[in-house]
Structures are given as structure tokens and as C-alpha cells.
Write a protein that holds these residues in place. Structure first.
Motif, PDB file in Angstrom:
ATOM      1  N   ASN A  15       0.826  -1.203   0.000  1.00  0.00           N
ATOM      2  CA  ASN A  15       0.000   0.000   0.000  1.00  0.00           C
ATOM      3  C   ASN A  15       0.861   1.254   0.000  1.00  0.00           C
ATOM      4  O   ASN A  15       0.538   2.231  -0.678  1.00  0.00           O
ATOM      5  CB  ASN A  15      -0.952   0.002   1.199  1.00  0.00           C
ATOM      6  CG  ASN A  15      -2.086  -0.983   1.046  1.00  0.00           C
ATOM      7  OD1 ASN A  15      -2.420  -1.397  -0.061  1.00  0.00           O
ATOM      8  ND2 ASN A  15      -2.690  -1.368   2.162  1.00  0.00           N
ATOM      9  N   ALA A  16       1.951   1.232   0.751  1.00  0.00           N
ATOM     10  CA  ALA A  16       2.844   2.388   0.806  1.00  0.00           C
ATOM     11  C   ALA A  16       3.482   2.646  -0.560  1.00  0.00           C
ATOM     12  O   ALA A  16       3.573   3.799  -1.000  1.00  0.00           O
ATOM     13  CB  ALA A  16       3.926   2.173   1.865  1.00  0.00           C
ATOM     14  N   VAL A  17       3.893   1.581  -1.234  1.00  0.00           N
ATOM     15  CA  VAL A  17       4.488   1.722  -2.567  1.00  0.00           C
ATOM     16  C   VAL A  17       3.453   2.249  -3.554  1.00  0.00           C
ATOM     17  O   VAL A  17       3.726   3.142  -4.357  1.00  0.00           O
ATOM     18  CB  VAL A  17       5.084   0.371  -3.046  1.00  0.00           C
ATOM     19  CG1 VAL A  17       5.471   0.431  -4.514  1.00  0.00           C
ATOM     20  CG2 VAL A  17       6.287  -0.004  -2.195  1.00  0.00           C
ATOM     21  N   GLU A  18       2.232   1.723  -3.459  1.00  0.00           N
ATOM     22  CA  GLU A  18       1.163   2.180  -4.351  1.00  0.00           C
ATOM     23  C   GLU A  18       0.825   3.649  -4.092  1.00  0.00           C
ATOM     24  O   GLU A  18       0.634   4.425  -5.025  1.00  0.00           O
ATOM     25  CB  GLU A  18      -0.079   1.317  -4.184  1.00  0.00           C
ATOM     26  CG  GLU A  18      -1.191   1.709  -5.151  1.00  0.00           C
ATOM     27  CD  GLU A  18      -2.409   0.815  -5.036  1.00  0.00           C
ATOM     28  OE1 GLU A  18      -3.179   0.787  -6.004  1.00  0.00           O
ATOM     29  OE2 GLU A  18      -2.592   0.148  -4.003  1.00  0.00           O
ATOM     30  N   ASP A  19       0.774   4.037  -2.825  1.00  0.00           N
ATOM     31  CA  ASP A  19       0.489   5.432  -2.480  1.00  0.00           C
ATOM     32  C   ASP A  19       1.555   6.363  -3.049  1.00  0.00           C
ATOM     33  O   ASP A  19       1.238   7.430  -3.580  1.00  0.00           O
ATOM     34  CB  ASP A  19       0.397   5.612  -0.962  1.00  0.00           C
ATOM     35  CG  ASP A  19      -0.844   4.978  -0.365  1.00  0.00           C
ATOM     36  OD1 ASP A  19      -1.787   4.637  -1.125  1.00  0.00           O
ATOM     37  OD2 ASP A  19      -0.882   4.820   0.881  1.00  0.00           O
ATOM     38  N   GLU A  20       2.804   5.961  -2.933  1.00  0.00           N
ATOM     39  CA  GLU A  20       3.904   6.788  -3.461  1.00  0.00           C
ATOM     40  C   GLU A  20       3.824   6.882  -4.984  1.00  0.00           C
ATOM     41  O   GLU A  20       4.043   7.950  -5.561  1.00  0.00           O
ATOM     42  CB  GLU A  20       5.256   6.202  -3.031  1.00  0.00           C
ATOM     43  CG  GLU A  20       6.444   7.042  -3.436  1.00  0.00           C
ATOM     44  CD  GLU A  20       6.483   8.425  -2.804  1.00  0.00           C
ATOM     45  OE1 GLU A  20       7.141   9.310  -3.403  1.00  0.00           O
ATOM     46  OE2 GLU A  20       5.879   8.639  -1.746  1.00  0.00           O
ATOM     47  N   ALA A  21       3.511   5.787  -5.643  1.00  0.00           N
ATOM     48  CA  ALA A  21       3.376   5.791  -7.105  1.00  0.00           C
ATOM     49  C   ALA A  21       2.227   6.706  -7.535  1.00  0.00           C
ATOM     50  O   ALA A  21       2.366   7.467  -8.496  1.00  0.00           O
ATOM     51  CB  ALA A  21       3.151   4.373  -7.621  1.00  0.00           C
ATOM     52  N   ASN A  22       1.122   6.654  -6.812  1.00  0.00           N
ATOM     53  CA  ASN A  22      -0.015   7.529  -7.123  1.00  0.00           C
ATOM     54  C   ASN A  22       0.347   8.996  -6.927  1.00  0.00           C
ATOM     55  O   ASN A  22      -0.040   9.852  -7.719  1.00  0.00           O
ATOM     56  CB  ASN A  22      -1.231   7.161  -6.270  1.00  0.00           C
ATOM     57  CG  ASN A  22      -1.842   5.845  -6.681  1.00  0.00           C
ATOM     58  OD1 ASN A  22      -1.718   5.422  -7.825  1.00  0.00           O
ATOM     59  ND2 ASN A  22      -2.500   5.183  -5.748  1.00  0.00           N
ATOM     60  N   LYS A  23       1.093   9.283  -5.871  1.00  0.00           N
ATOM     61  CA  LYS A  23       1.545  10.649  -5.612  1.00  0.00           C
ATOM     62  C   LYS A  23       2.435  11.144  -6.757  1.00  0.00           C
ATOM     63  O   LYS A  23       2.281  12.269  -7.240  1.00  0.00           O
ATOM     64  CB  LYS A  23       2.299  10.705  -4.289  1.00  0.00           C
ATOM     65  CG  LYS A  23       2.861  12.062  -3.940  1.00  0.00           C
ATOM     66  CD  LYS A  23       3.625  12.004  -2.633  1.00  0.00           C
ATOM     67  CE  LYS A  23       4.386  13.276  -2.375  1.00  0.00           C
ATOM     68  NZ  LYS A  23       5.201  13.187  -1.165  1.00  0.00           N
ATOM     69  N   LEU A  24       3.343  10.314  -7.213  1.00  0.00           N
ATOM     70  CA  LEU A  24       4.216  10.680  -8.325  1.00  0.00           C
ATOM     71  C   LEU A  24       3.415  10.940  -9.591  1.00  0.00           C
ATOM     72  O   LEU A  24       3.691  11.887 -10.338  1.00  0.00           O
ATOM     73  CB  LEU A  24       5.259   9.589  -8.568  1.00  0.00           C
ATOM     74  CG  LEU A  24       6.348   9.458  -7.509  1.00  0.00           C
ATOM     75  CD1 LEU A  24       7.189   8.209  -7.767  1.00  0.00           C
ATOM     76  CD2 LEU A  24       7.219  10.691  -7.460  1.00  0.00           C
ATOM     77  N   GLU A  25       2.406  10.119  -9.822  1.00  0.00           N
ATOM     78  CA  GLU A  25       1.535  10.313 -10.988  1.00  0.00           C
ATOM     79  C   GLU A  25       0.807  11.656 -10.918  1.00  0.00           C
ATOM     80  O   GLU A  25       0.757  12.400 -11.893  1.00  0.00           O
ATOM     81  CB  GLU A  25       0.496   9.190 -11.060  1.00  0.00           C
ATOM     82  CG  GLU A  25       0.740   8.203 -12.167  1.00  0.00           C
ATOM     83  CD  GLU A  25      -0.385   7.182 -12.228  1.00  0.00           C
ATOM     84  OE1 GLU A  25      -1.357   7.427 -12.965  1.00  0.00           O
ATOM     85  OE2 GLU A  25      -0.276   6.163 -11.535  1.00  0.00           O
ATOM     86  N   ARG A  26       0.241  11.947  -9.749  1.00  0.00           N
ATOM     87  CA  ARG A  26      -0.465  13.223  -9.586  1.00  0.00           C
ATOM     88  C   ARG A  26       0.482  14.408  -9.756  1.00  0.00           C
ATOM     89  O   ARG A  26       0.131  15.405 -10.387  1.00  0.00           O
ATOM     90  CB  ARG A  26      -1.158  13.280  -8.221  1.00  0.00           C
ATOM     91  CG  ARG A  26      -2.364  12.349  -8.126  1.00  0.00           C
ATOM     92  CD  ARG A  26      -3.138  12.558  -6.842  1.00  0.00           C
ATOM     93  NE  ARG A  26      -2.365  12.313  -5.631  1.00  0.00           N
ATOM     94  CZ  ARG A  26      -2.250  11.134  -5.034  1.00  0.00           C
ATOM     95  NH1 ARG A  26      -2.849  10.065  -5.538  1.00  0.00           N
ATOM     96  NH2 ARG A  26      -1.549  11.013  -3.920  1.00  0.00           N
ATOM     97  N   ASN A  27       1.681  14.303  -9.202  1.00  0.00           N
ATOM     98  CA  ASN A  27       2.655  15.389  -9.340  1.00  0.00           C
ATOM     99  C   ASN A  27       3.092  15.567 -10.793  1.00  0.00           C
ATOM    100  O   ASN A  27       3.335  16.692 -11.235  1.00  0.00           O
ATOM    101  CB  ASN A  27       3.853  15.176  -8.427  1.00  0.00           C
ATOM    102  CG  ASN A  27       3.553  15.568  -6.992  1.00  0.00           C
ATOM    103  OD1 ASN A  27       2.647  16.353  -6.724  1.00  0.00           O
ATOM    104  ND2 ASN A  27       4.320  15.027  -6.067  1.00  0.00           N
ATOM    105  N   ASN A  28       3.181  14.480 -11.535  1.00  0.00           N
ATOM    106  CA  ASN A  28       3.529  14.595 -12.957  1.00  0.00           C
ATOM    107  C   ASN A  28       2.450  15.342 -13.732  1.00  0.00           C
ATOM    108  O   ASN A  28       2.756  16.098 -14.659  1.00  0.00           O
ATOM    109  CB  ASN A  28       3.792  13.223 -13.569  1.00  0.00           C
ATOM    110  CG  ASN A  28       5.160  12.689 -13.211  1.00  0.00           C
ATOM    111  OD1 ASN A  28       6.069  13.453 -12.905  1.00  0.00           O
ATOM    112  ND2 ASN A  28       5.316  11.382 -13.235  1.00  0.00           N
ATOM    113  N   ILE A  29       1.203  15.157 -13.344  1.00  0.00           N
ATOM    114  CA  ILE A  29       0.109  15.898 -13.978  1.00  0.00           C
ATOM    115  C   ILE A  29       0.239  17.386 -13.655  1.00  0.00           C
ATOM    116  O   ILE A  29       0.086  18.241 -14.522  1.00  0.00           O
ATOM    117  CB  ILE A  29      -1.256  15.333 -13.543  1.00  0.00           C
ATOM    118  CG1 ILE A  29      -1.447  13.936 -14.118  1.00  0.00           C
ATOM    119  CG2 ILE A  29      -2.396  16.261 -13.959  1.00  0.00           C
ATOM    120  CD1 ILE A  29      -2.613  13.164 -13.542  1.00  0.00           C
TER     121      ILE A  29
END
Length: 70
Positions: A15-29
Motif C-alpha cells: 500500500n505504501a508503494v502504491e500510495d507513493e506511485a499515485n503521488k508521483l503520478e499526480r505530481n507529474n500531472i
């Protein structure tokens, strides 16, 4: 083989890895949005030349404020 690696991780770790990946995706947007609002470097240079560096810095700060990264 990859499934074996994931089975070594706990649910919390996954879950922590997924949360970080989602955060990176949002920041890329956000980054892409900012870049489109900044305009080309040529137009930014023209803006600085015509309106001054302080006006340009103010506009860039507003763009960053309106489009914050996490």
C-alpha cells in the motif's frame, strides 16, 4: 517470478508503494499543467524583456500556487 517478490512484502508495504506511485503520478500531472501555463522559454524571455523580471516571477509564483505539488 515477480509474484514471488510481491508475496515477500506485507500488505502495508504494498500500500505504501502504491500510495507513493499515485503521488508521483499526480505530481507529474501538476508539472505538465505548470509547463503548459509557463509557455515557451521564448515567450517567457519576451515577457521578462517587456514587463520585467518581477512581473514574470509573480506570474510563475501564481501558477505554482494555483497548481501545488504534494
Amino acid at each position: 517470478y515477480p509474484a514471488k517478490i510481491f508475496s515477500l512484502w506485507s500488505k502495508a508495504e504494498l500500500n505504501a508503494v502504491e500510495d507513493e506511485a499515485n503521488k508521483l503520478e499526480r505530481n507529474n500531472i501538476v508539472i505538465a499543467t505548470r509547463k503548459s501555463l509557463y509557455g515557451s522559454w521564448e515567450s517567457q524571455l519576451e515577457e521578462i524583456n517587456e514587463q520585467g523580471i518581477d512581473a514574470w516571477k509573480s506570474r510563475i509564483a501564481q501558477i505554482k500556487s494555483d497548481n501545488p505539488k504534494e
